[in-house]
Design a protein around this motif. Sequence first.
Motif, mmCIF file in Angstrom:
data_model
loop_
_atom_site.group_PDB
_atom_site.id
_atom_site.type_symbol
_atom_site.label_atom_id
_atom_site.label_comp_id
_atom_site.label_asym_id
_atom_site.label_seq_id
_atom_site.Cartn_x
_atom_site.Cartn_y
_atom_site.Cartn_z
ATOM 1 N N ILE A 10 -4.929 10.830 -5.093
ATOM 2 C CA ILE A 10 -6.334 11.042 -5.147
ATOM 3 C C ILE A 10 -6.968 9.799 -5.372
ATOM 4 O O ILE A 10 -6.710 9.192 -6.603
ATOM 5 C CB ILE A 10 -6.556 12.212 -6.218
ATOM 6 N N SER A 11 -7.823 9.231 -4.447
ATOM 7 C CA SER A 11 -8.423 8.090 -4.562
ATOM 8 C C SER A 11 -9.744 8.306 -5.663
ATOM 9 O O SER A 11 -10.481 9.418 -5.691
ATOM 10 C CB SER A 11 -8.876 7.598 -3.285
ATOM 11 N N ASP A 12 -10.344 7.061 -5.972
ATOM 12 C CA ASP A 12 -11.684 7.035 -6.727
ATOM 13 C C ASP A 12 -12.600 7.647 -5.992
ATOM 14 O O ASP A 12 -13.800 7.932 -6.687
ATOM 15 C CB ASP A 12 -11.744 5.723 -7.241
ATOM 16 N N THR A 13 -12.481 7.724 -4.731
ATOM 17 C CA THR A 13 -13.670 8.362 -3.762
ATOM 18 C C THR A 13 -13.800 9.686 -3.634
ATOM 19 O O THR A 13 -14.577 10.090 -3.064
ATOM 20 C CB THR A 13 -13.793 7.207 -2.577
ATOM 21 N N GLY A 14 -12.656 10.215 -4.127
ATOM 22 C CA GLY A 14 -12.345 11.762 -3.584
ATOM 23 C C GLY A 14 -11.494 11.977 -2.573
ATOM 24 O O GLY A 14 -11.190 13.180 -2.163
ATOM 25 N N THR A 64 4.214 15.189 -6.682
ATOM 26 C CA THR A 64 3.681 14.143 -7.446
ATOM 27 C C THR A 64 2.422 13.957 -7.222
ATOM 28 O O THR A 64 2.059 13.720 -6.137
ATOM 29 C CB THR A 64 4.563 13.084 -7.608
ATOM 30 N N ILE A 65 1.467 14.310 -8.281
ATOM 31 C CA ILE A 65 -0.186 13.644 -7.933
ATOM 32 C C ILE A 65 -0.106 12.324 -8.710
ATOM 33 O O ILE A 65 0.049 12.159 -9.712
ATOM 34 C CB ILE A 65 -0.657 14.822 -8.573
ATOM 35 N N ILE A 66 -0.602 11.559 -7.770
ATOM 36 C CA ILE A 66 -0.823 10.086 -8.292
ATOM 37 C C ILE A 66 -2.156 9.987 -8.174
ATOM 38 O O ILE A 66 -2.858 9.940 -6.965
ATOM 39 C CB ILE A 66 -0.333 9.038 -7.259
ATOM 40 N N SER A 67 -2.994 9.701 -9.399
ATOM 41 C CA SER A 67 -4.623 9.990 -9.340
ATOM 42 C C SER A 67 -4.981 8.173 -9.939
ATOM 43 O O SER A 67 -4.408 7.810 -10.806
ATOM 44 C CB SER A 67 -5.021 10.854 -10.312
ATOM 45 N N GLU A 68 -5.889 7.620 -9.178
ATOM 46 C CA GLU A 68 -6.512 6.401 -9.771
ATOM 47 C C GLU A 68 -7.038 6.825 -10.835
ATOM 48 O O GLU A 68 -7.573 7.612 -11.061
ATOM 49 C CB GLU A 68 -7.403 5.791 -8.385
ATOM 50 N N GLU A 69 -7.390 5.758 -11.407
ATOM 51 C CA GLU A 69 -7.973 5.690 -12.943
ATOM 52 C C GLU A 69 -9.406 6.336 -12.730
ATOM 53 O O GLU A 69 -9.878 7.008 -13.694
ATOM 54 C CB GLU A 69 -7.816 4.270 -13.720
ATOM 55 N N GLN A 70 -10.325 5.819 -11.802
ATOM 56 C CA GLN A 70 -11.392 6.427 -11.735
ATOM 57 C C GLN A 70 -11.941 7.743 -10.943
ATOM 58 O O GLN A 70 -13.029 7.981 -10.685
ATOM 59 C CB GLN A 70 -12.309 5.099 -11.131
ATOM 60 N N ALA A 71 -10.696 8.280 -10.443
ATOM 61 C CA ALA A 71 -10.927 9.613 -9.749
ATOM 62 C C ALA A 71 -11.317 10.451 -10.656
ATOM 63 O O ALA A 71 -11.259 10.732 -11.938
ATOM 64 C CB ALA A 71 -9.490 9.882 -9.216
ATOM 65 N N THR A 86 4.187 16.952 -10.949
ATOM 66 C CA THR A 86 4.195 15.972 -12.065
ATOM 67 C C THR A 86 3.006 15.201 -11.773
ATOM 68 O O THR A 86 2.652 15.031 -10.716
ATOM 69 C CB THR A 86 5.582 14.933 -12.018
ATOM 70 N N PHE A 87 2.720 14.401 -12.803
ATOM 71 C CA PHE A 87 1.475 13.558 -12.621
ATOM 72 C C PHE A 87 1.691 12.003 -13.236
ATOM 73 O O PHE A 87 2.549 11.806 -14.006
ATOM 74 C CB PHE A 87 0.293 13.920 -13.673
ATOM 75 N N THR A 88 0.997 11.306 -12.435
ATOM 76 C CA THR A 88 1.026 9.901 -12.667
ATOM 77 C C THR A 88 -0.401 9.069 -12.459
ATOM 78 O O THR A 88 -0.847 9.744 -11.611
ATOM 79 C CB THR A 88 2.158 9.014 -12.117
ATOM 80 N N VAL A 89 -0.373 8.026 -12.861
ATOM 81 C CA VAL A 89 -1.600 7.134 -12.713
ATOM 82 C C VAL A 89 -1.346 6.041 -11.962
ATOM 83 O O VAL A 89 -0.474 5.369 -12.090
ATOM 84 C CB VAL A 89 -2.450 6.720 -13.844
ATOM 85 N N ASN A 90 -2.031 5.667 -10.890
ATOM 86 C CA ASN A 90 -2.013 4.542 -10.037
ATOM 87 C C ASN A 90 -2.369 3.446 -10.806
ATOM 88 O O ASN A 90 -3.566 3.076 -11.185
ATOM 89 C CB ASN A 90 -2.840 4.626 -8.752
#
Length: 147
Positions: free
Chosen positions: A67-71, A112-119, A140-144
């Motif tokens: 998931i990018s910070d632009t959605g 695994t869901i990788i979400s950017e910090e500003q998402a 599972t979740f993680t932050v890029n």
Amino acid sequence: MRLEQNINEGTFGFQIAPMIDVVFVIMLFFMVVAGAVKVENELNTQLPGTASTSASTDFVDEQIITISDTGEVSLNDEPFDSAKSSELPQLKATLMRLKQNADAAKTPAVVTIISEEQAKYSRTIDVLDALALAKIDNVTFTVNEEE
């Protein structure tokens, strides 16, 4: 006045009664101590190492949703739906096929869901809704993190 002493009066011989008392005291001591002894149980543990197998081992194929910070949402670096779409129909259909294939192969579907910090959190909720609809529960979740 002199007292006459009997020669046999001073020696009593071997007395069995005090010996029985001593044996009973020693036996009582060992009985009490035997109750306090802890029995060691055998623990069946296996230490890590290599194991030889004759059959091939199937490993779980992990799917990565970014998931990018632009959605924008992408599954294994392939973009799905538009950034404005909250329904995510293409992602839902793909996840349902993934779950059906995993069930047919009798392997767990791991995501695994990788979400950017500003998402936005709402976008993560949309992805979780798509996973719930596909009945995938190994998530599972993680932050890029930028390096």
